[in-house]
Design a protein around this motif. Sequence first.
Motif, PDB file in Angstrom:
ATOM      1  N   PRO A  71       0.836  -1.206   0.000  1.00 33.84           N
ATOM      2  CA  PRO A  71       0.000   0.000   0.000  1.00 33.84           C
ATOM      3  C   PRO A  71       0.869   1.254   0.000  1.00 33.84           C
ATOM      4  N   VAL A  72       0.442   2.254  -0.766  1.00 28.54           N
ATOM      5  CA  VAL A  72       1.140   3.528  -0.832  1.00 28.54           C
ATOM      6  C   VAL A  72       0.153   4.635  -0.457  1.00 28.54           C
ATOM      7  N   PHE A  73       0.394   5.276   0.671  1.00 26.44           N
ATOM      8  CA  PHE A  73      -0.442   6.375   1.149  1.00 26.44           C
ATOM      9  C   PHE A  73       0.189   7.690   0.718  1.00 26.44           C
ATOM     10  N   ALA A  74      -0.625   8.570   0.131  1.00 28.30           N
ATOM     11  CA  ALA A  74      -0.098   9.839  -0.373  1.00 28.30           C
ATOM     12  C   ALA A  74      -1.211  10.866  -0.413  1.00 28.30           C
ATOM     13  N   PRO A  75      -0.836  12.154  -0.417  1.00 29.54           N
ATOM     14  CA  PRO A  75      -1.861  13.194  -0.503  1.00 29.54           C
ATOM     15  C   PRO A  75      -2.541  13.195  -1.868  1.00 29.54           C
ATOM     16  N   ALA A  83       0.146   6.284  -5.878  1.00 25.45           N
ATOM     17  CA  ALA A  83      -0.644   6.143  -4.645  1.00 25.45           C
ATOM     18  C   ALA A  83      -1.760   5.124  -4.831  1.00 25.45           C
ATOM     19  N   SER A  84      -1.911   4.268  -3.831  1.00 26.65           N
ATOM     20  CA  SER A  84      -3.052   3.348  -3.821  1.00 26.65           C
ATOM     21  C   SER A  84      -4.146   3.843  -2.885  1.00 26.65           C
ATOM     22  N   GLN A  85      -3.784   4.735  -1.963  1.00 25.78           N
ATOM     23  CA  GLN A  85      -4.777   5.328  -1.067  1.00 25.78           C
ATOM     24  C   GLN A  85      -4.430   6.797  -0.843  1.00 25.78           C
ATOM     25  N   ARG A  86      -5.355   7.685  -1.185  1.00 20.37           N
ATOM     26  CA  ARG A  86      -5.158   9.112  -0.979  1.00 20.37           C
ATOM     27  C   ARG A  86      -5.582   9.499   0.433  1.00 20.37           C
ATOM     28  N   VAL A  87      -4.829  10.411   1.025  1.00 17.29           N
ATOM     29  CA  VAL A  87      -5.121  10.843   2.392  1.00 17.29           C
ATOM     30  C   VAL A  87      -5.266  12.354   2.428  1.00 17.29           C
ATOM     31  N   ASP A  88      -6.031  12.811   3.397  1.00 20.74           N
ATOM     32  CA  ASP A  88      -6.277  14.235   3.573  1.00 20.74           C
ATOM     33  C   ASP A  88      -6.261  14.563   5.050  1.00 20.74           C
ATOM     34  N   ASP A  89      -6.348  15.836   5.349  1.00 21.83           N
ATOM     35  CA  ASP A  89      -6.280  16.293   6.729  1.00 21.83           C
ATOM     36  C   ASP A  89      -7.300  15.589   7.606  1.00 21.83           C
ATOM     37  N   GLY A  90      -6.841  15.075   8.734  1.00 22.19           N
ATOM     38  CA  GLY A  90      -7.725  14.415   9.681  1.00 22.19           C
ATOM     39  C   GLY A  90      -7.917  12.938   9.449  1.00 22.19           C
ATOM     40  N   ASP A  91      -7.432  12.415   8.328  1.00 25.32           N
ATOM     41  CA  ASP A  91      -7.547  10.977   8.081  1.00 25.32           C
ATOM     42  C   ASP A  91      -6.670  10.207   9.064  1.00 25.32           C
ATOM     43  N   ARG A  92      -7.047   8.963   9.263  1.00 27.98           N
ATOM     44  CA  ARG A  92      -6.265   8.060  10.111  1.00 27.98           C
ATOM     45  C   ARG A  92      -5.679   6.959   9.245  1.00 27.98           C
TER      46      ARG A  92
END
Length: 253
Positions: A71-75, A83-92
């Motif tokens: 898994p690759v987490f990125a903005p 990226a396989s999962q996008r993240v944003d402010d407040g994500d866990r």
Amino acid sequence: MDLRAVPAFDDNYIWLLRDAEGRALVVDPGDAAPVLAVLGDAPPLAILLTHHHGDHVGGVADLLAHWPATPVFAPHDDRIPQASQRVDDGDRVTVGDWHFEVLAVPGHTRSHVAYHGEGLLFCGDTLFSLGCGRMFEGTPPQMHASLARLAALPGDTRVCCAHEYTLGNAAFALAVDPGNAALRTRAEAVRALRAAGRSTLPTTLAEERTCNPFLRCDVPAVRAAAEGHAGQPLADAAAVFGALRAWKDGFRG
């Protein structure tokens, strides 16, 4: 929990966090080779990315070629296509037994994020020991707010910056705040570490709040130095930050 700063390029660090079983989390792998050298045949649990610059994401494709299911987490930024999962402010973000909160920290880039959890802060190029990142896509108020947000985290948080810039940053910090006794002590320790070929990281937020001028824009001595260099009064802490950053951009210590 084993935390390691793996050197890459001239002054980058790729951060590896490993559990008791040797399973690893990789942060900002700009180059795959140092990661492969450390991990061998053991696939990482995940990759965390803070922003799109090549010295932070350039090794992702090669790592995925070895371990496609990682898994690759990125903005949210199309400049990070892996990226396989996008993240944003407040994500866990949960990786193995570790839990991190995502903090949006725009300024260095418009989509920069940091990851905070397990007593650690992976802050990419937003906060450095005794310094901060350049503003390529943000404004002084944005960057100042991002740094203030990081500075408000618990003081014992270990700050995992992405570059070994502390020695040069110390010279600038002393030019701004020469009366700061804690800073002088920190600078001496940094010189000794680098002379011995050792890393100056991680630092702690408590130490940065005491010594880093970019986190001390409301301190009278820092404000006076910024105004003196700018040659004019500065309206607020964000303006002080902007003056300090402009000063640092041209500083030769």
